[in-house]
Structure formats: structure tokens, C-alpha cells
Design a protein around this motif. Sequence first.
Motif, PDB file in Angstrom:
ATOM      1  N   LEU A   1       0.810  -1.213   0.000  1.00 14.12           N
ATOM      2  CA  LEU A   1       0.000   0.000   0.000  1.00 14.12           C
ATOM      3  C   LEU A   1       0.845   1.266   0.000  1.00 14.12           C
ATOM      4  CD1 LEU A   1      -2.823  -0.881   2.574  1.00 14.12           C
ATOM      5  CD2 LEU A   1      -3.008  -0.799   0.082  1.00 14.12           C
ATOM      6  N   GLN A   2       2.127   1.172   0.332  1.00 11.31           N
ATOM      7  CA  GLN A   2       2.962   2.365   0.458  1.00 11.31           C
ATOM      8  C   GLN A   2       3.250   2.989  -0.895  1.00 11.31           C
ATOM      9  OE1 GLN A   2       6.406   0.836   2.570  1.00 11.31           O
ATOM     10  NE2 GLN A   2       5.505   1.299   4.556  1.00 11.31           N
ATOM     11  N   PRO A   3       3.297   4.340  -0.971  1.00 16.02           N
ATOM     12  CA  PRO A   3       2.806   5.249   0.052  1.00 16.02           C
ATOM     13  C   PRO A   3       1.289   5.346  -0.060  1.00 16.02           C
ATOM     14  CG  PRO A   3       3.627   6.499  -1.790  1.00 16.02           C
ATOM     15  CD  PRO A   3       3.864   5.038  -2.129  1.00 16.02           C
ATOM     16  N   GLY A   4       0.624   5.362   1.036  1.00 17.36           N
ATOM     17  CA  GLY A   4      -0.827   5.360   1.019  1.00 17.36           C
ATOM     18  C   GLY A   4      -1.362   5.828   2.353  1.00 17.36           C
ATOM     19  N   PRO A   5      -2.585   5.468   2.690  1.00 21.16           N
ATOM     20  CA  PRO A   5      -3.183   5.928   3.933  1.00 21.16           C
ATOM     21  C   PRO A   5      -2.507   5.300   5.142  1.00 21.16           C
ATOM     22  CG  PRO A   5      -4.575   4.286   2.889  1.00 21.16           C
ATOM     23  CD  PRO A   5      -3.490   4.609   1.910  1.00 21.16           C
ATOM     24  N   PRO A   6      -2.614   5.946   6.317  1.00 27.21           N
ATOM     25  CA  PRO A   6      -2.056   5.359   7.536  1.00 27.21           C
ATOM     26  C   PRO A   6      -2.646   3.977   7.803  1.00 27.21           C
ATOM     27  CG  PRO A   6      -2.775   7.628   7.916  1.00 27.21           C
ATOM     28  CD  PRO A   6      -3.264   7.247   6.561  1.00 27.21           C
ATOM     29  N   VAL A   7      -1.832   3.104   8.364  1.00 22.36           N
ATOM     30  CA  VAL A   7      -2.244   1.730   8.645  1.00 22.36           C
ATOM     31  C   VAL A   7      -2.194   1.488  10.154  1.00 22.36           C
ATOM     32  CG1 VAL A   7      -1.679  -0.716   8.375  1.00 22.36           C
ATOM     33  CG2 VAL A   7      -1.495   0.835   6.415  1.00 22.36           C
ATOM     34  N   VAL A   8      -3.279   0.965  10.689  1.00 23.47           N
ATOM     35  CA  VAL A   8      -3.352   0.539  12.085  1.00 23.47           C
ATOM     36  C   VAL A   8      -3.489  -0.974  12.083  1.00 23.47           C
ATOM     37  CG1 VAL A   8      -4.674   0.611  14.232  1.00 23.47           C
ATOM     38  CG2 VAL A   8      -4.359   2.707  12.887  1.00 23.47           C
ATOM     39  N   PHE A   9      -2.537  -1.662  12.709  1.00 23.56           N
ATOM     40  CA  PHE A   9      -2.590  -3.118  12.770  1.00 23.56           C
ATOM     41  C   PHE A   9      -3.384  -3.561  13.986  1.00 23.56           C
ATOM     42  CE2 PHE A   9       1.140  -2.556  10.082  1.00 23.56           C
ATOM     43  CZ  PHE A   9       0.960  -3.554   9.132  1.00 23.56           C
ATOM     44  N   THR A  10      -4.157  -4.642  13.813  1.00 24.34           N
ATOM     45  CA  THR A  10      -4.867  -5.272  14.929  1.00 24.34           C
ATOM     46  C   THR A  10      -4.482  -6.749  14.914  1.00 24.34           C
ATOM     47  OG1 THR A  10      -6.825  -5.743  13.579  1.00 24.34           O
ATOM     48  CG2 THR A  10      -6.782  -3.639  14.736  1.00 24.34           C
ATOM     49  N   SER A  11      -3.969  -7.233  16.020  1.00 26.03           N
ATOM     50  CA  SER A  11      -3.467  -8.604  16.028  1.00 26.03           C
ATOM     51  C   SER A  11      -3.539  -9.201  17.424  1.00 26.03           C
ATOM     52  CB  SER A  11      -2.010  -8.629  15.537  1.00 26.03           C
ATOM     53  OG  SER A  11      -1.477  -9.937  15.621  1.00 26.03           O
ATOM     54  N   GLY A  12      -3.621 -10.508  17.441  1.00 28.80           N
ATOM     55  CA  GLY A  12      -3.548 -11.216  18.709  1.00 28.80           C
ATOM     56  C   GLY A  12      -2.127 -11.549  19.102  1.00 28.80           C
ATOM     57  N   TYR A  13      -1.164 -11.127  18.305  1.00 26.01           N
ATOM     58  CA  TYR A  13       0.247 -11.483  18.522  1.00 26.01           C
ATOM     59  C   TYR A  13       1.109 -10.220  18.584  1.00 26.01           C
ATOM     60  CZ  TYR A  13      -1.649 -15.909  16.853  1.00 26.01           C
ATOM     61  OH  TYR A  13      -2.420 -17.035  16.685  1.00 26.01           O
ATOM     62  N   ALA A  14       1.941 -10.142  19.611  1.00 28.25           N
ATOM     63  CA  ALA A  14       2.831  -8.985  19.746  1.00 28.25           C
ATOM     64  C   ALA A  14       4.095  -9.132  18.913  1.00 28.25           C
ATOM     65  CB  ALA A  14       3.206  -8.795  21.219  1.00 28.25           C
ATOM     66  N   ASP A  15       4.354 -10.332  18.386  1.00 29.53           N
ATOM     67  CA  ASP A  15       5.623 -10.626  17.724  1.00 29.53           C
ATOM     68  C   ASP A  15       5.903  -9.758  16.508  1.00 29.53           C
ATOM     69  OD1 ASP A  15       4.107 -12.839  18.909  1.00 29.53           O
ATOM     70  OD2 ASP A  15       5.933 -14.027  18.618  1.00 29.53           O
ATOM     71  N   TYR A  16       4.842  -9.247  15.867  1.00 32.63           N
ATOM     72  CA  TYR A  16       5.018  -8.537  14.597  1.00 32.63           C
ATOM     73  C   TYR A  16       5.055  -7.019  14.765  1.00 32.63           C
ATOM     74  CZ  TYR A  16       3.536 -13.155  13.049  1.00 32.63           C
ATOM     75  OH  TYR A  16       3.436 -14.516  12.861  1.00 32.63           O
ATOM     76  N   ALA A  17       5.030  -6.543  16.001  1.00 35.33           N
ATOM     77  CA  ALA A  17       4.962  -5.093  16.224  1.00 35.33           C
ATOM     78  C   ALA A  17       6.185  -4.371  15.660  1.00 35.33           C
ATOM     79  CB  ALA A  17       4.814  -4.799  17.715  1.00 35.33           C
ATOM     80  N   ALA A  18       7.375  -4.930  15.885  1.00 30.52           N
ATOM     81  CA  ALA A  18       8.596  -4.269  15.402  1.00 30.52           C
ATOM     82  C   ALA A  18       8.578  -4.148  13.882  1.00 30.52           C
ATOM     83  CB  ALA A  18       9.836  -5.034  15.857  1.00 30.52           C
ATOM     84  N   ALA A  19       8.178  -5.223  13.197  1.00 29.12           N
ATOM     85  CA  ALA A  19       8.103  -5.188  11.736  1.00 29.12           C
ATOM     86  C   ALA A  19       7.067  -4.176  11.267  1.00 29.12           C
ATOM     87  CB  ALA A  19       7.775  -6.576  11.197  1.00 29.12           C
ATOM     88  N   ALA A  20       5.971  -4.069  12.000  1.00 26.83           N
ATOM     89  CA  ALA A  20       4.912  -3.125  11.618  1.00 26.83           C
ATOM     90  C   ALA A  20       5.397  -1.689  11.718  1.00 26.83           C
ATOM     91  CB  ALA A  20       3.686  -3.342  12.511  1.00 26.83           C
ATOM     92  N   PHE A  21       6.057  -1.361  12.827  1.00 18.96           N
ATOM     93  CA  PHE A  21       6.527   0.017  12.989  1.00 18.96           C
ATOM     94  C   PHE A  21       7.687   0.325  12.050  1.00 18.96           C
ATOM     95  CE2 PHE A  21       4.367  -0.318  17.206  1.00 18.96           C
ATOM     96  CZ  PHE A  21       3.481   0.740  17.005  1.00 18.96           C
ATOM     97  N   GLU A  22       8.458  -0.686  11.682  1.00 14.78           N
ATOM     98  CA  GLU A  22       9.562  -0.480  10.741  1.00 14.78           C
ATOM     99  C   GLU A  22       9.044  -0.001   9.380  1.00 14.78           C
ATOM    100  OE1 GLU A  22      13.166  -0.185   8.918  1.00 14.78           O
ATOM    101  OE2 GLU A  22      12.746  -0.390  11.049  1.00 14.78           O
ATOM    102  N   ILE A  23       7.865  -0.453   8.986  1.00 19.25           N
ATOM    103  CA  ILE A  23       7.318  -0.022   7.695  1.00 19.25           C
ATOM    104  C   ILE A  23       6.351   1.148   7.846  1.00 19.25           C
ATOM    105  CG2 ILE A  23       7.612  -2.280   6.615  1.00 19.25           C
ATOM    106  CD1 ILE A  23       4.634  -2.775   7.035  1.00 19.25           C
TER     107      ILE A  23
END
Length: 283
Positions: A74-96
Amino acid sequence: MSRTGSRLRAVIADDEAGARAHLRALLEALRVQIVAECAGGSEVAPVVAEARPDLVCLDVRMPDLDGIEVARRLQPGPPVVFTSGYADYAAAAFEIGAADYLLKPLSPARLGEAMRRVRTHLRLTGARTGSGAGTEARPRAGAPPFPRIFIPVDDHRIALAPDAIRFVEAQGGVCVVHTDDTSYRLRTPLGRLERLLGGCGFLRTHRAYLVNLRRVRALVPWSRHVHSLLLDGGQETHVPVAKSRLAAFRGSVIWIPHAGGQRSGPGTGGESGDRGGREPGTG
């Protein structure tokens, strides 16, 4: 136009119908209009291109295409808010460049905080509604009238004009800001710098590179799918352009289609640039 003073328009994506219904109810209570819902990651890009929302809420673990990869497309595009049951992917999410990362079960208060962040982002960037993946993106509006970038150095901050920065490079857990005569190391995610500098003519050309388009001298093709940007300045520097980012680059500059023919003589500019015997990413 952005929706900083009115209802936000959102696309939500989650492979579980119950999770979508719960998120929809919470968002509607926050005056967020749901313009589309997706049950899989592969549906998101075309839906966003059509609906042009102000934000996208993405589940991370979906069976066909995970949310992290969807956000990249989607980049560059609208802001993305992730919703997940797992904390493991937070670093990857904020990196992008994620606007926020929320853990399920979703809290109304925490979701409200995320929507405030989205509204602040839209207000600061002057961003229009999302243009979606695969479209030719324009540089983001909303740069301050007298932009100065204040970078922390020891116990103070130095001010840089945007044009003094050639490019920013992610190296492990830090970002290195390269100017003509020195560099600065920041513990700030590249995705956040992308949001802050997008209105000043900077473009993400690769997962590890953010480039000042005003400092680009040539687009250099190394093969059909491998390109780099040759930057101006005292030292020859090539910055890679990911295949997936070529369309965004072309949409951010004045791109004259190739009409055939040959260069008329020495010194004629063009896509080929000056390769100088270097590979992409060297400087």
C-alpha cells in the motif's frame, strides 16, 4: 481531502467475521465510517484504490497474504493501524511506518488513542485520502512554511535544511542521515522518518532507504528489474530502487515517456545516467 475535522473513512481487513464485526462496532462508536471490509489480504489493495480511505485497519495473520506485506504494497498510502492477537510482529509493523499496533482483544480506549494518532498524522501531513497500491503517488503535502529538521546530537539539536540531506539509510536498529559532509545516527524507525519527511520531497525507494528527490541526478538501470538512483554531491552514491517502488518514484517526479531514438550527443541526460562501475547501494 483529509478528514481531520469530520468522520474518518476506514477499510478494515480481517479473515475472521466476528473480529471484523467487533472492530466495526468500536470504530463506528468513534465516528469512523467503514467504507469497505476485506476477508483476506489479497483483497485490500484494489479495495483501497477504489474506496480511497483515510486509514486501513489490518489484521496481521491472514491466510492468503499477511498484513505486513499488505501494508508494504500500500505504500505510500493511507495510515495503517494493525490489529493482532500477537505482539511478535509489532517491530516489523513500525519499521514499515505503521500508525499504531493494537493487540486483541481490542480496547475502546486504546483504539480511540490510535484514531487520535491517525487524525494528528493527517493534520500534520495535509494528506488526502489514500491513493492505494499500484497508483502513482505524489509527494505528500503539508510541509511547514519554513522547514527545518532538528536532529538530536548529544545534549542539543542541530537544524538542517531538508535539501542538506541526501538520503537516510536504515542500519540495524538505527537510521543514518547522510548529508554532504557528515552523517547522523538516529534511533528513529525509518517508517516514522518517512512520514515526517514525506512533505519535504523525500520518497521511500527501498525498505532500507529514504531519498531526497531534489538530490537525484539520474535513474540508472542495471538490468530490467534492478535500478538505482545516482545522487548529486561530492561523492558518487547509488541508492537502490526496489522493483515495487518504481511506480511510486515515477509518480513523484515529472516523468517523460520514452519515445524512441538515440541520445543526440555527449552530456545528454537520460535514464541511463553514469554508472561509474558501481553497484546499487554503494557510496
